[in-house]
Design an enzyme around this catalytic site. Structure first.
Site, short mmCIF file in Angstrom:
data_model
loop_
_atom_site.label_atom_id
_atom_site.label_comp_id
_atom_site.label_asym_id
_atom_site.label_seq_id
_atom_site.Cartn_x
_atom_site.Cartn_y
_atom_site.Cartn_z
N GLU A 260 0.89 -1.18 0.00
CA GLU A 260 0.00 0.00 0.00
C GLU A 260 0.91 1.22 0.00
O GLU A 260 1.38 1.66 1.05
CB GLU A 260 -0.87 0.01 1.27
CG GLU A 260 -1.79 -1.18 1.39
CD GLU A 260 -2.99 -1.10 0.45
OE1 GLU A 260 -3.20 -0.05 -0.17
OE2 GLU A 260 -3.70 -2.11 0.34
N CYS A 294 -2.27 9.37 2.07
CA CYS A 294 -1.91 8.76 0.78
C CYS A 294 -2.95 9.13 -0.26
O CYS A 294 -2.67 9.16 -1.45
CB CYS A 294 -1.81 7.24 0.93
SG CYS A 294 -3.22 6.52 1.74
P1 NAD Z 1 8.16 5.31 4.68
O1 NAD Z 1 8.24 4.50 3.44
O2 NAD Z 1 9.26 6.22 4.99
O3 NAD Z 1 8.02 4.33 5.95
C1 NAD Z 1 6.93 3.45 6.10
C2 NAD Z 1 7.34 2.26 6.95
O4 NAD Z 1 8.26 1.45 6.22
C3 NAD Z 1 8.04 2.62 8.26
O5 NAD Z 1 7.61 1.73 9.25
C4 NAD Z 1 9.52 2.40 7.91
O6 NAD Z 1 10.31 2.10 9.03
C5 NAD Z 1 9.43 1.22 7.00
N1 NAD Z 1 10.53 1.10 6.02
C6 NAD Z 1 11.20 2.09 5.42
N2 NAD Z 1 12.08 1.58 4.53
C7 NAD Z 1 11.94 0.23 4.59
C8 NAD Z 1 12.56 -0.87 3.91
N3 NAD Z 1 13.51 -0.67 3.01
N4 NAD Z 1 12.17 -2.12 4.21
C9 NAD Z 1 11.20 -2.34 5.11
N5 NAD Z 1 10.59 -1.35 5.81
C10 NAD Z 1 10.95 -0.08 5.54
O7 NAD Z 1 6.77 6.09 4.61
P2 NAD Z 1 6.18 7.22 5.59
O8 NAD Z 1 6.91 8.49 5.36
O9 NAD Z 1 6.07 6.68 6.97
O10 NAD Z 1 4.68 7.35 5.03
C11 NAD Z 1 4.30 8.17 3.97
C12 NAD Z 1 4.16 7.37 2.69
O11 NAD Z 1 3.27 6.28 2.91
C13 NAD Z 1 3.54 8.17 1.58
O12 NAD Z 1 4.18 7.85 0.37
C14 NAD Z 1 2.09 7.72 1.56
O13 NAD Z 1 1.43 7.91 0.34
C15 NAD Z 1 2.25 6.27 1.91
N6 NAD Z 1 1.02 5.69 2.46
C16 NAD Z 1 0.30 4.85 1.67
C17 NAD Z 1 -0.91 4.33 2.13
C18 NAD Z 1 -1.74 3.42 1.27
O14 NAD Z 1 -2.62 2.76 1.81
N7 NAD Z 1 -1.52 3.35 -0.03
C19 NAD Z 1 -1.35 4.64 3.42
C20 NAD Z 1 -0.57 5.48 4.21
C21 NAD Z 1 0.62 6.01 3.70
#
Ligand code: NAD
Length: 504
Positions: A260, A294
């Site tokens: 997601e 998002c």
């Molecule tokens: P992020 O990608 O920085 O982090 C999200 C999560 O992933 C955190 O728990 C982080 O520790 C983990 N993470 C980061 N890199 C990783 C890796 N290489 N392997 C495994 N885990 C890893 O995102 P964010 O800044 O917390 O959130 C914002 C983003 O999330 C935006 O792009 C937004 O659109 C998206 N988002 C999408 C949805 C959806 O349902 N499509 C919902 C909420 C947020």
């Protein structure tokens, strides 16, 4: 603000590893800071290698028993969790707001979403249906059934620190899985508090370990989970960058993932639209949660005949938006999450101007606020050729692009890497159907006469292309949390082969 954390029983330094109870860890100390004031809300001791192993082992053991509990009985536990979340809705909602920076109604709304999905999952626990098929062979019956999968690793983003976990966990729990949550390093306290509420309820039934938790201070923990063969399903919510990494790592071990990821959502406004509805929908969609959903509206594709009227009316609406401490009544927009988000906001506006965009509202970081993270919601007159239109900037910036007709709007709606949400405002049936048709919007969500954000839990939630293709929450999303088994039973006296093959 520290009282909020204390009212939920959070210690000064909360443990960050939970399996079938608290697991000892010597990991680093992570401080959670509120973007509202910049003050520290509390600390969590992160998981280390040893506690990771212990949590996985306990989750595996709990799964062996939990999978044998009848699904409706599993539903009964989820029903009680829903009740406990109802009782704590206000305090948990306040913690969500304090730690993430969204306004209180939205913070409480997240807990409401968790309650709603719990209710949904309770009903679902009696509806994990498989199909029965007619066998082509005489005296044979064929059917498929759904079995629990194992440990579901749930990696969540900062912007929905409660709801996304609930979408996954409530469904996974009734499916007979155990859940291992890795929250965002920016919102660990919400995770610890919510997990405590659930585990407290689950403890009474002897299944505390159905909901385990590991807190980390960066991407490493999520990477480790993605590579761990003992976790058959990783459900990851976050940026496209994160999704690419998770997909590759999980793919290498032929595991499953639900992704997601980022969105870049557009609203199409046709000349016959009800502009009152448009203004309310675009205001909430573009400014709500300070543009950190998002599904936030990033692009408005507006018919050129009403472009100037649209921009003027939207500017007037933006002037009414009260920005400030999101815990205060009447405030509509709080801060961004951190300095990196403010830097992306600034960089996007600078680039937009370089590419020929015109800032017609906002564009500045606000001074004199409780922290340095408050920005103005921003409207930019843009043109279709701007490269920035293809990127997701996680901030309240709206690009308004003139379009000559519906075909051009659909083309631009789809001409971005992401494919999460979209919407159209029109009173015309043909335009509506065209937008929703196979040659219309290519997004996972396509709305009519409403904005792109604020999805309900009853539908399957997710998007296409770089958004990752995953679906969570309602409808038949539950199937991803189970393994499907097709069985054929011969109750006759012969052994006919399929396709009429004779093997003698
Ligand atoms: P992020 O990608 O920085 O982090 C999200 C999560 O992933 C955190 O728990 C982080 O520790 C983990 N993470 C980061 N890199 C990783 C890796 N290489 N392997 C495994 N885990 C890893 O995102 P964010 O800044 O917390 O959130 C914002 C983003 O999330 C935006 O792009 C937004 O659109 C998206 N988002 C999408 C949805 C959806 O349902 N499509 C919902 C909420 C947020």
């Amino acid at each position: 603000m520290k009282e909020i954390a204390a009212s939920l029983g959070l210690a000064k330094v909360s443990p960050g590893a939970f399996g079938n109870g608290v697991i000892a860890t010597k990991g680093e100390i992570l401080t959670s800071t509120s973007p509202i004031t910049g003050e520290a809300l509390g600390q969590v001791q992160c998981a280390d290698a040893q506690s990771y192993e212990q949590v996985i082992k306990e989750a595996q053991d709990v799964f062996l028993e939990w999978r044998k509990v009848p699904a409706p009985v599993r539903g009964e536990l989820v029903r009680k969790i829903g009740e406990a979340l109802r009782d704590s809705k206000h305090s948990l909602g306040k913690l969500v707001s304090a730690e993430m920076g969204k306004i209180l109604p939205e913070g409480e709304g997240e807990i409401q979403e968790a309650i709603d999905i719990a209710d949904f999952a309770v009903g679902l626990s009696r509806q994990l249906y498989g199909k029965t098929m007619h066998s082509e062979r005489r005296d044979h019956r064929m059917y498929e059934q759904w079995h629990p999968l194992g440990i579901v690793g749930v990696i969540t983003a900062f912007n929905f620190p409660a709801a996304v976990w609930a979408w996954n966990s409530m469904i996974a729990a009734v499916c007979g899985d155990v859940v291992l949550w890795k929250p965002s390093e920016l919102t660990p306290l919400t995770a610890v508090a919510i997990n405590s509420v659930c585990r407290e309820v689950a403890k009474d039934s002897g299944f505390e370990g159905v909901f385990s938790l590991l807190v980390g201070s960066g991407p490493e923990l999520g990477q480790k989970m993605s590579a761990d063969k003992r976790i058959p399903l990783i459900s990851a919510t976050g940026s496209c960058r994160m999704g690419r990494s998770v997909a590759k790592t999980v793919g290498e071990r032929l595991g499953r993932c639900i992704l997601e990821l980022g969105g870049n959502n557009a609203v199409t406004v046709l000349p016959d639209a009800n502009l009152d509805l448009v203004m309310s929908g675009v205001l909430f969609g573009a400014v709500g949660t300070a543009g950190q959903r998002c599904t936030s509206i990033r692009r408005a594709l507006v018919d050129q005949s009403i472009y100037d009227t649209f921009v003027e009316r939207l500017r007037s609406a933006y002037k009414q938006v009260r920005i400030g401490n999101p815990l205060e009544k009447g405030i509509l927009m709080g801060p961004l999450i951190n300095e990196a988000a403010v830097a992306s906001y600034r960089a996007a506006i600078e680039k937009a101007v370089q590419e020929g965009g015109e800032v017609v509202f906002g564009g500045k970081v606000l001074s004199g606020m409780p922290s340095s993270l408050y920005v103005e919601p921003t409207i930019i007159k843009a043109h279709a050729g701007m490269s920035l239109l293809k990127e997701e900037t996680f901030a309240p910036i709206l690009y308004v692009v003139p379009v000559k007709d519906l075909d051009e709007a659909i083309h631009l709606n789809n001409d971005v890497p992401q494919g999460l949400s979209s919407s159209i405002f029109t009173r015309d049936l043909s335009s509506t159907e065209r937008f929703l048709s196979a040659s219309g919007s290519d997004c996972g969500i396509a709305n009519v006469n409403m904005g792109t954000s604020g999805a309900e839990i009853g539908g399957a939630f997710g998007g296409e292309k770089d958004t990752g293709g995953g679906r969570e929450a309602g409808s038949d999303s539950w199937k991803q949390y189970m393994r499907r088994q097709t069985s054929c039973i011969n109750f006759g006296k012969d052994l006919p082969l399929a396709q009429g093959i004779v093997f003698s």
